[in-house]
Design a protein around this motif. Sequence first.
Motif, mmCIF file in Angstrom:
data_model
loop_
_atom_site.group_PDB
_atom_site.id
_atom_site.type_symbol
_atom_site.label_atom_id
_atom_site.label_comp_id
_atom_site.label_asym_id
_atom_site.label_seq_id
_atom_site.Cartn_x
_atom_site.Cartn_y
_atom_site.Cartn_z
ATOM 1 N N UNK A 102 0.832 -1.207 0.000
ATOM 2 C CA UNK A 102 0.000 0.000 0.000
ATOM 3 C C UNK A 102 0.865 1.255 0.000
ATOM 4 N N UNK A 103 1.929 1.255 0.802
ATOM 5 C CA UNK A 103 2.829 2.402 0.855
ATOM 6 C C UNK A 103 3.496 2.623 -0.503
ATOM 7 N N UNK A 104 3.833 1.537 -1.186
ATOM 8 C CA UNK A 104 4.447 1.621 -2.505
ATOM 9 C C UNK A 104 3.411 1.800 -3.622
ATOM 10 N N UNK A 105 2.133 1.802 -3.246
ATOM 11 C CA UNK A 105 1.012 2.030 -4.165
ATOM 12 C C UNK A 105 0.953 0.987 -5.282
ATOM 13 N N UNK A 106 1.001 -0.275 -4.874
ATOM 14 C CA UNK A 106 0.915 -1.355 -5.849
ATOM 15 C C UNK A 106 -0.412 -1.324 -6.592
ATOM 16 N N UNK A 107 -1.467 -0.846 -5.932
ATOM 17 C CA UNK A 107 -2.764 -0.740 -6.590
ATOM 18 C C UNK A 107 -2.730 0.226 -7.761
ATOM 19 N N UNK A 108 -2.123 1.397 -7.570
ATOM 20 C CA UNK A 108 -2.015 2.377 -8.650
ATOM 21 C C UNK A 108 -1.091 1.875 -9.751
ATOM 22 N N UNK A 109 -0.056 1.127 -9.381
ATOM 23 C CA UNK A 109 0.848 0.584 -10.393
ATOM 24 C C UNK A 109 0.149 -0.473 -11.237
ATOM 25 N N UNK A 110 -0.818 -1.161 -10.635
ATOM 26 C CA UNK A 110 -1.640 -2.092 -11.400
ATOM 27 C C UNK A 110 -2.490 -1.342 -12.415
ATOM 28 N N UNK A 111 -3.096 -0.246 -12.005
ATOM 29 C CA UNK A 111 -3.875 0.579 -12.928
ATOM 30 C C UNK A 111 -3.009 1.100 -14.068
ATOM 31 N N UNK A 112 -1.811 1.557 -13.728
ATOM 32 C CA UNK A 112 -0.894 2.077 -14.751
ATOM 33 C C UNK A 112 -0.557 1.000 -15.791
#
Length: 237
Positions: A112-122
């Motif tokens: 979450x801190x590394x924003x894996x969710x946003x990196x998935x969207x990207x």
Amino acid sequence: MFIKDENYFKIKEFERNNITAFFTRKSFFERNTLKDLLPKNKIFISAYQKHTDVVKDISKTENRDYFEGVDGFITKRDDVVLVTKHADCLPIFFYDKKEKVIGMVHSGWKGSFQEIGLKTLNLMEKNYNSLRKNIIIGLGIGISCEKYEVGDEFYENFKSKFSYEIIKKSFKSYDGRKHFDNCEFNKLNFISNGILKKNIIVSKECTFEGDFFSFRRDKNKERNYAVIYFNKKSLVI
């Protein structure tokens, strides 16, 4: 909406699109193995997770089914099953209802801190031209805020990186001690980065208190599984 079944919790909104998406219950493993739930004609895709922000695209040319140091997957393939393992960390399910892309991510506090969710969207945008307005996200099942006590350094690290609005709603105090709401954090971060609020499904279940394996409670290596795959050609809703 997460709907309780004999073996798992499934996501209703994904089922409507002919996508199977579920999170296993602890009691299921007293009688079965995960493969008992999976279609026999599909390839089982999994990883040795290391709390990274690495997401792998299982493309048509990919011929491996196991990966080391990967914590998430995306794919358009209908012959695979994406699987991640959890014991309090948050599973995040993705579905692009227009481009027909699915994804599955393991997001503990490090992810979450590394924003894996946003990196998935990207990655979905880069590889499949996904638009965020078309993506449905399922958050859960993970440990609840009430059971997730954290220290001051943990709090300060998040505070230094993310907005005041997100931090204010993601951290709470119980008996003078700070607690982190991983699910709420990801929900707010997705909304602030273009995901429609109406397209986010959130579970209220807690791995620590419910019929699930919990590392914080049990201190063992048993894991719950998050699973997603295409049943057949999906429909736009």
